[in-house]
Scaffold this motif. Structure first.
Motif, PDB file in Angstrom:
ATOM      1  N   LEU A  32       0.829  -1.209   0.000  1.00  0.00           N
ATOM      2  CA  LEU A  32       0.000   0.000   0.000  1.00  0.00           C
ATOM      3  C   LEU A  32       0.864   1.260   0.000  1.00  0.00           C
ATOM      4  CD1 LEU A  32      -2.766  -1.049   2.550  1.00  0.00           C
ATOM      5  CD2 LEU A  32      -3.008  -0.819   0.069  1.00  0.00           C
ATOM      6  N   ALA A  33       1.944   1.271   0.777  1.00  0.00           N
ATOM      7  CA  ALA A  33       2.833   2.435   0.827  1.00  0.00           C
ATOM      8  C   ALA A  33       3.498   2.674  -0.526  1.00  0.00           C
ATOM      9  CB  ALA A  33       3.885   2.245   1.918  1.00  0.00           C
ATOM     10  N   LYS A  34       3.988   1.626  -1.157  1.00  0.00           N
ATOM     11  CA  LYS A  34       4.653   1.753  -2.457  1.00  0.00           C
ATOM     12  C   LYS A  34       3.706   2.274  -3.526  1.00  0.00           C
ATOM     13  CE  LYS A  34       8.177  -1.763  -1.797  1.00  0.00           C
ATOM     14  NZ  LYS A  34       8.656  -3.087  -2.153  1.00  0.00           N
ATOM     15  N   ARG A  35       2.436   1.870  -3.446  1.00  0.00           N
ATOM     16  CA  ARG A  35       1.450   2.285  -4.447  1.00  0.00           C
ATOM     17  C   ARG A  35       0.781   3.614  -4.111  1.00  0.00           C
ATOM     18  NH1 ARG A  35      -2.449  -2.546  -5.111  1.00  0.00           N
ATOM     19  NH2 ARG A  35      -3.299  -1.201  -6.713  1.00  0.00           N
ATOM     20  N   GLY A  36       1.142   4.209  -2.958  1.00  0.00           N
ATOM     21  CA  GLY A  36       0.543   5.476  -2.548  1.00  0.00           C
ATOM     22  C   GLY A  36      -0.870   5.319  -2.024  1.00  0.00           C
ATOM     23  N   LEU A  37      -1.217   4.122  -1.567  1.00  0.00           N
ATOM     24  CA  LEU A  37      -2.578   3.831  -1.118  1.00  0.00           C
ATOM     25  C   LEU A  37      -2.678   3.567   0.384  1.00  0.00           C
ATOM     26  CD1 LEU A  37      -3.622   1.479  -4.055  1.00  0.00           C
ATOM     27  CD2 LEU A  37      -4.179   3.897  -3.752  1.00  0.00           C
ATOM     28  N   TYR A  38      -1.604   3.833   1.118  1.00  0.00           N
ATOM     29  CA  TYR A  38      -1.636   3.618   2.572  1.00  0.00           C
ATOM     30  C   TYR A  38      -2.741   4.505   3.151  1.00  0.00           C
ATOM     31  CZ  TYR A  38       0.503   2.032   6.910  1.00  0.00           C
ATOM     32  OH  TYR A  38       0.746   1.412   8.107  1.00  0.00           O
TER      33      TYR A  38
END
Length: 64
Positions: A32-38
């Protein structure tokens, strides 16, 4: 993670701690962090991710 544990944390925490507070597994949290979705603001500092505690506490609400 208890309310007291959350409130004792510093201004930002590592992604592992953020994942634990949100009940996310390691792989899912990093994905999620890598995809900007955290679910709250994450700062990228070199190779490390830091979760902003103000945003995490706002997300968890008054029950946190």
């Amino acid at each position: 993670m208890s309310r007291e544990e959350l409130l004792a944390l510093p201004v930002s925490v590592d992604l592992e701690t953020g994942n634990r507070a949100l009940g996310l597994g390691r792989s899912k949290g990093y994905e999620l962090a890598k995809r900007g979705l955290y679910p709250c603001r994450v700062l990228r500092l070199g190779n490390a991710y830091r979760v902003v505690m103000a945003d995490l506490l706002a997300l968890l609400g008054p029950a946190a």
